[in-house]
Design an enzyme around this catalytic site. Structure first.
Site, PDB file in Angstrom:
ATOM      1  N   LYS A 222       0.868  -1.177   0.000  1.00 45.72           N
ATOM      2  CA  LYS A 222       0.000   0.000   0.000  1.00 45.72           C
ATOM      3  C   LYS A 222       0.911   1.235   0.000  1.00 45.72           C
ATOM      4  CE  LYS A 222      -2.427   3.491   1.875  1.00 45.72           C
ATOM      5  NZ  LYS A 222      -1.808   4.805   1.825  1.00 45.72           N
TER       6      LYS A 222
ATOM      7  N   GLU B  47       9.489   2.222  10.866  1.00 48.66           N
ATOM      8  CA  GLU B  47      10.530   3.220  10.626  1.00 48.66           C
ATOM      9  C   GLU B  47       9.819   4.550  10.616  1.00 48.66           C
ATOM     10  OE1 GLU B  47      12.398   6.035   9.122  1.00 48.66           O
ATOM     11  OE2 GLU B  47      12.399   4.957   7.209  1.00 48.66           O
TER      12      GLU B  47
ATOM     13  N   GLU C 143       9.372  16.986  14.685  1.00 48.94           N
ATOM     14  CA  GLU C 143       9.839  16.813  13.314  1.00 48.94           C
ATOM     15  C   GLU C 143       9.119  17.799  12.404  1.00 48.94           C
ATOM     16  OE1 GLU C 143      10.953  13.065  10.517  1.00 48.94           O
ATOM     17  OE2 GLU C 143       8.905  13.075  11.289  1.00 48.94           O
TER      18      GLU C 143
END
Length: 472
Positions: A170, A245, A379
């Site tokens: 996906k 990750e 982030e």
């Protein structure tokens, strides 16, 4: 506007159960680029069933035969490299030179390295009275991001297939077009039906259906930490293996004996890599307080080399962000940092004058950043570098480790032994010393909330292998 109107399931291109589509926008022009199927949970189920059916034969296929398919994929990727690079530049906004040098070459390497690793791997070992057997799990759901659209697919798919698993992929719906080209390549090399499947759609629909599906044995996910938590929670009901990750807030520590004229341009390049849209980007530069002003001046002088421009230009280094939402998010981060007391060295939240349209953000450097600011912790995922000052080496290490993330880091010093000592103290899955070249075959992954598991090399292969001990 192109239409990518089929999914790839059980060895053929098939229509989705949905008649709805998702529009892919060109980040440079802000105009529609393509449409893809807005897949459904039923599409995901079809793909999982095809993968489960194919697993029995594929898992028993000799390693050399599996490896042959991977090498054929790598060869065809190489032949189509020019077209793929241009497509990624249109789809993601990556500067064309970087697409050629990295976005295409890394996936070629992943397929070749997965082949080499599998051929050299000892799948059975005798340990005392036990035979230790490493064997594939079954069906792997690979859920991948938009920033390195082919590389992140290859890092999962190549190693999963090499280990003998079957795959349902996906991709991100934001920049997926190069994945269709990769799927066409995979189709062309003659993999058995069901070994590889592609289902497009949104995370809440297709991604969540795959994460929760009882027929999926492993979920390999790359994306935001928030989405990773959701994937892990959905997978927990069936106790399937999950590798994640996730995000990063990676520090670059400049020790007192390092040369700022070498460090600053290199760290800016690492921070602005792929328009700042790299999970392992070095987004925090930690410097001795006595060198703070010099560092700021060097960063200001280097900034013009990162002028935003059309990513298709041969000399462009900084293109647009992938979407309006991403652009606006990055600009908010800049504004919030300035409101919190950060010093603007260069750039800022205002739209750049050129090129005039597209999802562009000024290359921005902010100084006087402290641990109390969100810019230290969050982030940003855009071309923004934070400079933080320290007074002692212990404080530098503390600042570097003082986030929830631990994906990457860097250390700069005139003394490599000193740099190595500091590198050992950093909580990160990958640490570079003095701008060492990135090793694509080293295990890649994070500490803390940057995820779990590793991609690449022997460790990447072993993530897709279950362990069995046979005693007789």
């Amino acid at each position: 506007m192109s239409a990518y109107d089929h999914l790839y399931i059980d060895g053929s291109w098939q229509p989705s159960h949905s008649t709805q589509t998702l529009t892919v926008l060109d980040p440079t022009t802000e105009q529609p680029l393509a449409q893809i199927p807005d897949g459904t949970a039923q599409d995901a189920d079809d793909a999982v069933r095809a993968a489960r059916t194919a697993f029995h034969a594929w898992s028993r296929t000799p390693v050399a035969e599996r490896v042959g398919h991977l090498r054929a994929i790598a060869a065809e990727l190489g032949r189509r490299a020019g077209d793929l690079a241009r497509l990624i530049t249109r789809d993601v906004g990556t500067p064309l030179a970087f697409s050629r040098a990295v976005q295409v070459t890394l996936p070629v390497n992943s397929f070749l390295q997965a082949a080499r690793t599998a051929m050299a791997y000892d799948f059975e070992q005798r340990r005392g009275p036990s035979l230790i057997v490493r064997e594939p799990y079954g069906v792997v759901a690979a859920i991948t991001p938009w920033n390195y659209p082919v590389h992140q697919v290859a890092a999962k798919v190549a190693y999963a297939l090499a280990a003998g698993n079957t795959v349902v992929l996906k991709p991100s719906e934001i920049a997926p077009l190069s994945v269709w080209e990769l799927t066409d390549i995979i189709d062309s090399v003659g993999l058995p039906p069901g070994v590889f499947n592609l289902v497009s759609g949104t995370g809440p629909t297709v991604g969540e259906a795959l994460a929760a599906h009882p027929g999926v044995d492993v979920v390999s996910f790359t994306g935001s930490t928030t989405a990773g938590r959701r994937v892990a929670a959905l997978a927990a009901d069936s106790v399937k293996k999950v590798t994640l990750e996730l995000g990063g807030k990676s520090p670059a520590v400049m020790l007192t004996d390092a040369d700022p004229t070498l460090v600053v341009p290199a760290v800016m390049a690492a921070a602005f890599l792929n328009n700042g849209q790299t999970c392992s980007a070095l987004t925090r530069l930690i410097v001795p307080r006595a060198r703070l002003r010099e560092t700021e001046e060097l960063a200001r002088d280097a900034a013009p080399a990162w002028a935003p421009a059309d990513p298709a230009g041969e000399h462009t280094r900084l293109g647009p962000l992938v979407s309006a939402a991403q652009r606006d998010r990055v600009r908010r981060h800049i504004g919030d940092a300035l409101a919190s007391g950060a010093k603007l060295v260069t750039g800022g939240a205002a739209a750049p004058r050129e090129p005039g349209r597209g999802y562009f953000v000024r290359p921005t450097v902010l100084s006087h950043v402290t641990g109390e600011m969100s810019l230290h912790h969050d982030e940003v995922f855009g071309p923004v570098l934070a400079i933080e000052a320290y007074d002692s080496e212990d404080e530098a290490v503390h600042i570097a480790n003082d986030t929830a993330y631990g994906l990457a880091a860097a250390v700069w010093s005139a003394d490599e032994d000193r740099a190595l000592t500091v590198a050992r103290r950093l909580q990160a899955g990958q640490v570079q010393i003095n701008g060492a070249q990135f090793d694509p075959n080293a295990p890649f992954g994070g500490y803390k909330q940057s995820g779990n598991g590793r991609e690449g090399g022997q460790e990447g292969l072993e993530e897709f292998l279950e362990t069995k001990a046979i005693q007789a």
